[in-house]
Scaffold this motif. Structure first.
Motif, mmCIF file in Angstrom:
data_model
loop_
_atom_site.group_PDB
_atom_site.id
_atom_site.type_symbol
_atom_site.label_atom_id
_atom_site.label_comp_id
_atom_site.label_asym_id
_atom_site.label_seq_id
_atom_site.Cartn_x
_atom_site.Cartn_y
_atom_site.Cartn_z
ATOM 1 N N PRO A 280 3.184 -4.428 13.372
ATOM 2 C CA PRO A 280 1.828 -4.946 13.138
ATOM 3 C C PRO A 280 1.711 -5.624 11.769
ATOM 4 C CG PRO A 280 1.859 -2.549 13.060
ATOM 5 C CD PRO A 280 3.212 -2.976 13.482
ATOM 6 N N ASN A 281 0.600 -6.272 11.560
ATOM 7 C CA ASN A 281 0.367 -6.938 10.276
ATOM 8 C C ASN A 281 0.509 -5.951 9.121
ATOM 9 O OD1 ASN A 281 -1.918 -8.720 12.073
ATOM 10 N ND2 ASN A 281 -0.421 -9.774 10.813
ATOM 11 N N GLY A 282 1.172 -6.390 8.091
ATOM 12 C CA GLY A 282 1.327 -5.538 6.917
ATOM 13 C C GLY A 282 2.385 -4.474 7.073
ATOM 14 N N ALA A 283 3.198 -4.553 8.135
ATOM 15 C CA ALA A 283 4.218 -3.525 8.347
ATOM 16 C C ALA A 283 5.345 -3.634 7.325
ATOM 17 C CB ALA A 283 4.779 -3.646 9.761
ATOM 18 N N GLY A 284 5.522 -4.806 6.750
ATOM 19 C CA GLY A 284 6.574 -4.954 5.742
ATOM 20 C C GLY A 284 7.684 -5.889 6.170
ATOM 21 N N LYS A 285 7.455 -6.657 7.221
ATOM 22 C CA LYS A 285 8.512 -7.526 7.741
ATOM 23 C C LYS A 285 8.887 -8.617 6.735
ATOM 24 C CE LYS A 285 5.804 -8.698 11.186
ATOM 25 N NZ LYS A 285 4.555 -7.963 10.951
ATOM 26 N N THR A 286 7.869 -9.292 6.231
ATOM 27 C CA THR A 286 8.152 -10.350 5.266
ATOM 28 C C THR A 286 8.760 -9.768 3.991
ATOM 29 O OG1 THR A 286 6.327 -11.631 6.157
ATOM 30 C CG2 THR A 286 7.094 -12.244 3.976
ATOM 31 N N THR A 287 8.272 -8.611 3.609
ATOM 32 C CA THR A 287 8.840 -7.960 2.427
ATOM 33 C C THR A 287 10.325 -7.690 2.627
ATOM 34 O OG1 THR A 287 6.699 -6.937 2.050
ATOM 35 C CG2 THR A 287 8.561 -6.014 0.865
ATOM 36 N N LEU A 288 10.677 -7.265 3.816
ATOM 37 C CA LEU A 288 12.093 -7.018 4.093
ATOM 38 C C LEU A 288 12.893 -8.318 3.985
ATOM 39 C CD1 LEU A 288 14.260 -5.015 4.919
ATOM 40 C CD2 LEU A 288 13.693 -5.451 7.305
ATOM 41 N N PHE B 241 9.829 -19.645 6.006
ATOM 42 C CA PHE B 241 8.772 -18.872 5.354
ATOM 43 C C PHE B 241 7.569 -18.753 6.271
ATOM 44 C CE2 PHE B 241 11.409 -20.628 2.109
ATOM 45 C CZ PHE B 241 11.521 -19.619 1.171
ATOM 46 N N GLN B 242 6.936 -17.564 6.182
ATOM 47 C CA GLN B 242 5.739 -17.370 6.988
ATOM 48 C C GLN B 242 4.635 -18.322 6.534
ATOM 49 O OE1 GLN B 242 4.362 -13.370 6.912
ATOM 50 N NE2 GLN B 242 2.708 -13.748 8.344
ATOM 51 N N ARG B 243 4.437 -18.356 5.213
ATOM 52 C CA ARG B 243 3.510 -19.328 4.651
ATOM 53 C C ARG B 243 4.388 -20.524 4.283
ATOM 54 N NH1 ARG B 243 1.566 -18.753 -0.803
ATOM 55 N NH2 ARG B 243 0.226 -20.539 -1.046
ATOM 56 N N GLU C 41 8.474 -11.969 14.700
ATOM 57 C CA GLU C 41 7.553 -12.651 15.606
ATOM 58 C C GLU C 41 6.382 -11.776 16.014
ATOM 59 O OE1 GLU C 41 7.696 -16.591 16.353
ATOM 60 O OE2 GLU C 41 6.270 -15.070 16.979
ATOM 61 N N HIS C 42 5.248 -12.404 16.179
ATOM 62 C CA HIS C 42 4.134 -11.718 16.824
ATOM 63 C C HIS C 42 4.080 -12.072 18.308
ATOM 64 C CE1 HIS C 42 2.351 -9.486 13.673
ATOM 65 N NE2 HIS C 42 2.107 -10.535 12.899
ATOM 66 N N ASP C 43 4.773 -13.134 18.658
ATOM 67 C CA ASP C 43 4.801 -13.576 20.050
ATOM 68 C C ASP C 43 5.773 -12.680 20.823
ATOM 69 O OD1 ASP C 43 5.268 -14.789 22.468
ATOM 70 O OD2 ASP C 43 5.186 -16.830 21.648
HETATM 71 N N1 LIG Z 1 3.839 -9.336 -3.840
HETATM 72 C C1 LIG Z 1 3.147 -8.298 -3.364
HETATM 73 N N2 LIG Z 1 2.444 -7.516 -4.187
HETATM 74 C C2 LIG Z 1 1.744 -6.460 -3.737
HETATM 75 N N3 LIG Z 1 1.689 -6.096 -2.460
HETATM 76 C C3 LIG Z 1 2.372 -6.822 -1.562
HETATM 77 C C4 LIG Z 1 3.141 -7.969 -1.976
HETATM 78 N N4 LIG Z 1 3.731 -8.495 -0.872
HETATM 79 C C5 LIG Z 1 3.350 -7.718 0.166
HETATM 80 N N5 LIG Z 1 2.540 -6.718 -0.253
HETATM 81 C C6 LIG Z 1 1.980 -5.675 0.589
HETATM 82 O O1 LIG Z 1 3.051 -5.059 1.287
HETATM 83 C C7 LIG Z 1 2.694 -4.781 2.609
HETATM 84 C C8 LIG Z 1 3.657 -5.422 3.561
HETATM 85 O O2 LIG Z 1 3.438 -6.828 3.561
HETATM 86 P P1 LIG Z 1 4.297 -7.850 4.418
HETATM 87 O O3 LIG Z 1 3.840 -9.217 4.038
HETATM 88 O O4 LIG Z 1 5.731 -7.561 4.245
HETATM 89 O O5 LIG Z 1 3.854 -7.534 5.908
HETATM 90 P P2 LIG Z 1 4.222 -8.281 7.237
HETATM 91 O O6 LIG Z 1 4.811 -7.265 8.124
HETATM 92 O O7 LIG Z 1 5.019 -9.481 6.978
HETATM 93 O O8 LIG Z 1 2.796 -8.673 7.782
HETATM 94 P P3 LIG Z 1 2.316 -9.955 8.599
HETATM 95 O O9 LIG Z 1 2.573 -9.680 10.023
HETATM 96 O O10 LIG Z 1 0.871 -10.045 8.301
HETATM 97 O O11 LIG Z 1 3.094 -11.102 8.087
HETATM 98 C C9 LIG Z 1 1.262 -5.255 2.774
HETATM 99 O O12 LIG Z 1 0.431 -4.140 2.609
HETATM 100 C C10 LIG Z 1 1.072 -6.230 1.655
HETATM 101 O O13 LIG Z 1 -0.265 -6.239 1.226
#
Ligand SMILES: Nc1ncnc2c1ncn2[C@@H]1O[C@H](COP(=O)(O)OP(=O)(O)OP(=O)(O)O)[C@@H](O)[C@H]1O
Ligand SMILES: [Mg+2]
Lengths: 256, 680
Positions: free
Chosen positions: A37-45, A84-86, A207-209
């Motif tokens: 789900p949104n905010g799960a941490g995928k992009t962070t990974l 990039f997502q964005r 992906e969300h799809d």
């Molecule tokens: N640079 C940052 N500083 C502080 N918090 C961050 C930063 N980047 C991400 N987060 C937080 O880390 C968590 C994971 O974010 P992330 O972007 O990895 O989620 P995601 O799975 O990619 O979500 P989405 O599906 O919306 O893209 C979120 O709670 C976000 O607010």
């Protein structure tokens, strides 16, 4: 030994634990999904894998080599490409320029003295290669367009093309289908499959799809609140009740 | 016995220096707090505080010493009225409207103001720059000396400076604690985006903090006059550079975000400065130079390069960065092919006409002006390379030009080698210096890079030039001959002009080659998106080091030619760091993205003041600083330059007229932090 592997990655931002001991692996020639789900941490990974973020704990390895402390450009040169997502494009450059830049930098042959002697200008063969890739992604004839003139979907395709031009061994795509309609998504998946068959890179797809993930990937990892809740062959993961509850149900009810 | 007497003497000196350092530090602290306030509330790194400090000080002396106003009324007007009103005007008329642009664009605007404001003030009040102003403080009988603990001498002025700083800091603290405006400013200072999202009315917050910070800067301007020697005997904006630089260093200690750190940093640097002045050995030439005004520059440079907090700030990013609105789309993002052809035809016609006139009809004055234009076009190509192509601001191009000039001079004077060889050697030296300078600072980029290069330029100006092996000796003078090359004598005006044009053509072509080739590709990628560029393998700092060296070499070539044209190195007239700021402003205003833009800037820099201002409008040449300085505001909206923008607009209009179809180029999309025209 996997091509690209994350081992026990933990990443905290002020107050939030975005990733908690996450381990994933990607092999050459493989297609792996990463959902959550949104905010799960995928992009962070993704950012930890590519070096935009330094994990607080855990390590990243590529081809058996520890790359946890390498800067972004070193990892890119080793052969990790991403989107990039964005969308992150080079504003002010044309579509073809994006591919040319990637190609040139991958070659690593640029030297100032060559430029000064006029040996560094784009060669017809290079331009042809770029145009061929654009053609196969359905962007034929758009090479000279300024990047600002593209739709979001087209911009995502340019990002994909740019990543592919670096001849990566691992490709990380962050929600490539958002902004694309169904036909475009299918076309993208087909093209990716074909190019992957040619080049044999490993592909990690966020992906969300769900449909795309279900049809396109062989294995899938599921993240929720920064933890890996399950992983396995995609068809099994999609049937997992916990996944359906945490993610799919939530998603079916309407993405937040 | 003797050692303990000696130790007691050292201790006494140390304590004395401490008490002398505090009031100077108080001034630094005030300006440093100004930096933090505006940086955090509006993201503006306002280098123009030095100019604002100058204006308040100059207004004070104008009123008090020349017009015999009583002290209290002069302070009231110069500090309590002029300074905050100026701050309010800057915020309301300028900075409020550029909220979303990049930090570098805001820096350019503040550079423009730094150039424009003092000159505007001087023109407006008919300020007499030659007349000594008598360093009077703002309390009566300021030079009276007290002895602290019966021992350490301090003047009333020094006590006043320190006391007022403490009072101002306490007042600021009280304001933050008890008033609504203060609470809001504090909230914004802590997390600008957050508060904006929460709907805090950011309007008054930013106006309020601009007024406050201008007040502080004005206060510092007046208070520092009797306490620091760097201001000299004639009050000029230049005198405030070391103070601004020291304040920057103090603000940098708190990463530009912490007010207390800025305050204590300012005091600390004030004390450190005086202590070092007291204790540095006097027999070492270099250390002796540090005793002068050079110390702040060295400190700032060291802090920027070594202070770990700054590195961390660059690594960690604002969590809500993505929330900020995207920058405005450029009106016309790219130049079309037709336009390029059209410009080339026009340029050809123009240059042919100018050429015929110059060689057939012009007198020596105009030939010399045109030669100057050509040479400045070359110098400005160095700015086109680094700022237009590299997307970064460096403020030491003037230093590289001086290196080129001095090297040509030294080669000719010492070894009787051709000035051309000397000039090329100067280019090589400048490139090497540029590389050495850039390795530590290039990783930082953005405003830190700009500030570090300014510190270097000022260091060169205050210290290095005085060495014989750099600036030449008084004994030999600074004469430079015109060159002879392959048996051709370039000493006549026309021949030398031909040589300069040839150099310009070569340099212009090389710049285009670099831009269109691998190096340029990496730079264009970086300018578009640093993140994405690195993700395809661009090594950002390496690309920037390379382009910085290239740009340094170009500036040195131009500097060498300028010395040959003037037959001497006119250092003060041509290579002062303050003039370097003006160079940058002129180039970014007219067009930093193209070779053509650099040439236009060169022509405008030389011809505009004599032709338009003085001959046609009968105005003081100083108006050029005002006009171009304020025009720098346009950089926020038109990073491609005003002329380029105008051309694209008119071309788009023409195209609509003839084809009834909107040109593709005008249909700019959402992105576009930096939209360049990448045709020559
Ligand atoms: N640079 C940052 N500083 C502080 N918090 C961050 C930063 N980047 C991400 N987060 C937080 O880390 C968590 C994971 O974010 P992330 O972007 O990895 O989620 P995601 O799975 O990619 O979500 P989405 O599906 O919306 O893209 C979120 O709670 C976000 O607010
Ligand atoms: Mg994401």
């Amino acid at each position: 030994m996997s091509l690209l592997a994350a081992d026990g990655i933990t990443k905290r931002f002020a107050g939030i634990t975005a990733l908690q001991g996450v381990s994933i692996a990607l092999d050459e020639g493989e297609r792996v999904g990463l959902i959550g789900p949104n905010g799960a941490g995928k992009t962070t990974l993704f950012n930890c894998l590519l070096g935009l973020l330094r994990p607080d704990a855990g390590s990243v390895s590529f081809d058996g080599r520890d790359i946890t402390r390498l800067p972004v450009y070193r990892r890119a040169r080793l052969g990790i490409g991403r989107t990039f997502q964005r969308v992150e494009l080079f504003s002010g450059s044309s579509v073809r320029d994006h591919l040319l830049f990637a190609h040139r930098i991958r070659l690593g042959t640029g030297a100032l003295w060559k430029d000064l002697l006029g040996l560094g200008l784009p060669k017809p063969a290079e331009i042809e290669r770029c145009d061929a890739l654009l053609e196969s992604l359905g962007l034929g004839g758009m090479g000279d367009e300024p990047i600002e003139a593209l739709s979001l979907g087209q911009s995502r395709l340019v990002e994909v093309a740019r990543a592919l031009m670096t001849q990566p061994r691992a490709v990380l795509l962050d929600e490539p289908s958002s902004g694309l309609d169904r036909a475009e998504t299918t076309a993208l998946a087909d093209t990716m499959a074909r190019i992957q068959a040619e080049q044999g890179f490993g592909l990690l797809l966020v992906e969300h799809d769900v449909e795309l993930v279900a049809t396109f990937t062989e294995r899938t990892y599921v993240l929720d609140f920064g933890r890996l809740i399950t992983h396995g062959p995609t068809s099994e993961v999609m049937r997992d009740p916990e996944v359906r509850a945490a993610y799919l149900g939530d998603f079916a009810a309407g993405p937040s | 016995m003797t050692t303990s007497v000696l130790a007691a003497g050292v201790l006494e000196e140390t304590i004395r220096a401490f008490f002398q350092g505090l009031p100077i530090g108080a001034g630094f602290a005030l300006v440093a707090m100004s930096f933090v306030l505006t940086y955090k509330t509006s993201g503006v790194f306002n280098l123009a505080f030095g100019a604002q400090a100058f204006i308040s000080a100059a207004a004070y002396f104008e009123l008090h010493t020349r017009r015999d106003w009583p002290i209290w009324s002069a302070v009231l007007v110069a500090v309590l009225l002029v300074a905050p009103v100026l701050g309010l005007l800057l915020e309301r008329l300028i900075f409020r409207h550029v909220h979303a642009v990049s930090a570098v664009a805001k820096l350019v605007i503040s550079l423009g103001l730094m150039v424009a404001l003092p000159e505007l003030f001087k023109l407006a009040v008919d300020y007499n720059r030659e007349q000594p102003f008598g360093a009077v403080g703002i309390i009566p009988d300021g030079t009276a000396v007290y002895r602290l603990f019966g021992r350490y001498p301090v003047t009333r002025d020094e006590i006043a400076a320190f006391a007022i700083m403490v009072a101002a800091a306490l007042a600021l603290a009280a304001l933050f604690r008890y008033s609504r405006l203060g609470l809001r400013i504090r909230a914004v200072v802590q997390s600008p985006r957050m508060t904006e999202l929460n709907g805090v009315n950011a309007d008054w917050v930013s106006s309020g903090s601009w007024m406050l910070s201008s007040l502080f800067a004005g206060l510092a301007g007046v208070l520092l006059v009797p306490t620091t020697s760097s201001l000299g005997t004639v009050l000029e904006p230049r005198g405030y550079f070391p103070i601004v630089i020291a304040a920057l260093a103090a603000a940098a200690l708190g990463r530009l975000v912490s007010l207390p750190a800025a305050m204590f940093g300012g005091l600390l640097l004030g004390v450190v400065t005086t202590e070092l002045r007291t204790h540095l050995p006097r027999d070492n030439v270099i250390l002796n130079e540090l005793r002068g005004s050079a110390l702040p520059y060295v400190m700032l440079f060291a802090i920027i390069v070594f202070w770990p907090a700054i590195r961390r700030q660059i690594a960690g990013s604002d969590p809500l960065l993505g929330v900020a609105p995207p920058p405005p789309a450029l009106a016309a993002a790219n130049r079309s092919r037709g336009m390029t052809v059209y410009t080339r035809i026009m340029a050809l016609a123009f240059f042919t006409a100018v050429g015929i006139w110059t060689f057939g009809y012009a007198n020596n004055f105009w030939i010399s002006r045109i030669t100057h234009s050509v040479i400045f076009s070359i110098i400005f190509l160095s700015i086109v390379v680094f700022t237009g192509l590299g997307g970064q601001i460096a403020l030491c191009q003037v230093t590289f030009a001086a290196i080129g000039a001095f090297t040509a001079m030294q080669f000719a004077q010492r070894w009787d080698v051709s000035v051309i060889v000397g000039m090329l050697a100067g280019a090589a030296i400048a490139a090497a210096v540029g590389a050495a300078l850039s390795v530590p600072v290039m990783r930082l980029g953005g405003i830190w890079l700009a500030i570090a290069t300014l510190a270097f330029a000022l260091f060169f100006h205050d210290v290095l030039v005085k060495y014989g092996w750099v600036g030449g000796s008084l004994f030999h003078g600074r004469g430079v001959p015109r060159p002879q090359l392959f048996g051709v004598d370039f000493s006549s005006h026309k021949n030398f002009l031909v040589l300069c044009v040839a150099v310009l053509v070569v340099v212009g072509v090389l710049v285009i080659l670099v831009r269109e080739s691998s190096t340029g590709m990496a730079l264009r990628a970086l300018r578009g998106s640093e993140t994405a560029a690195e993700s395809i393998g661009v090594v950002s700092w390496r690309s920037r080091v390379i382009v910085f060296s290239v740009s340094a070499a170009i500036a040195a070539i131009g500097g060498g030619l300028l010395a040959m044209e003037e037959k001497q190195v006119s250092y003060e007239a041509n290579y002062d760091p303050q003039i370097g700021l003006f160079w940058l402003v002129v180039v970014v205003v007219l067009g930093a993205r193209t070779v053509e833009g650099g040439i236009q800037a060169g022509v405008a820099f030389v011809i505009f003041p004599v032709l338009v201002l003085e001959r046609w409008l009968h105005l003081d040449g100083a108006w050029r600083f005002v006009l171009f300085g304020f025009a720098a505001i346009s950089f926020a909206r038109h990073p491609e330059g005003l002329l380029e923008h105008g051309k694209r607009r008119s071309q788009a209009a023409m195209q609509r007229l003839f084809t009834r179809r909107p040109p593709v180029a005008a249909a700019a999309g959402a992105g576009g932090a930096a939209g360049p025209g990448d045709e020559p």
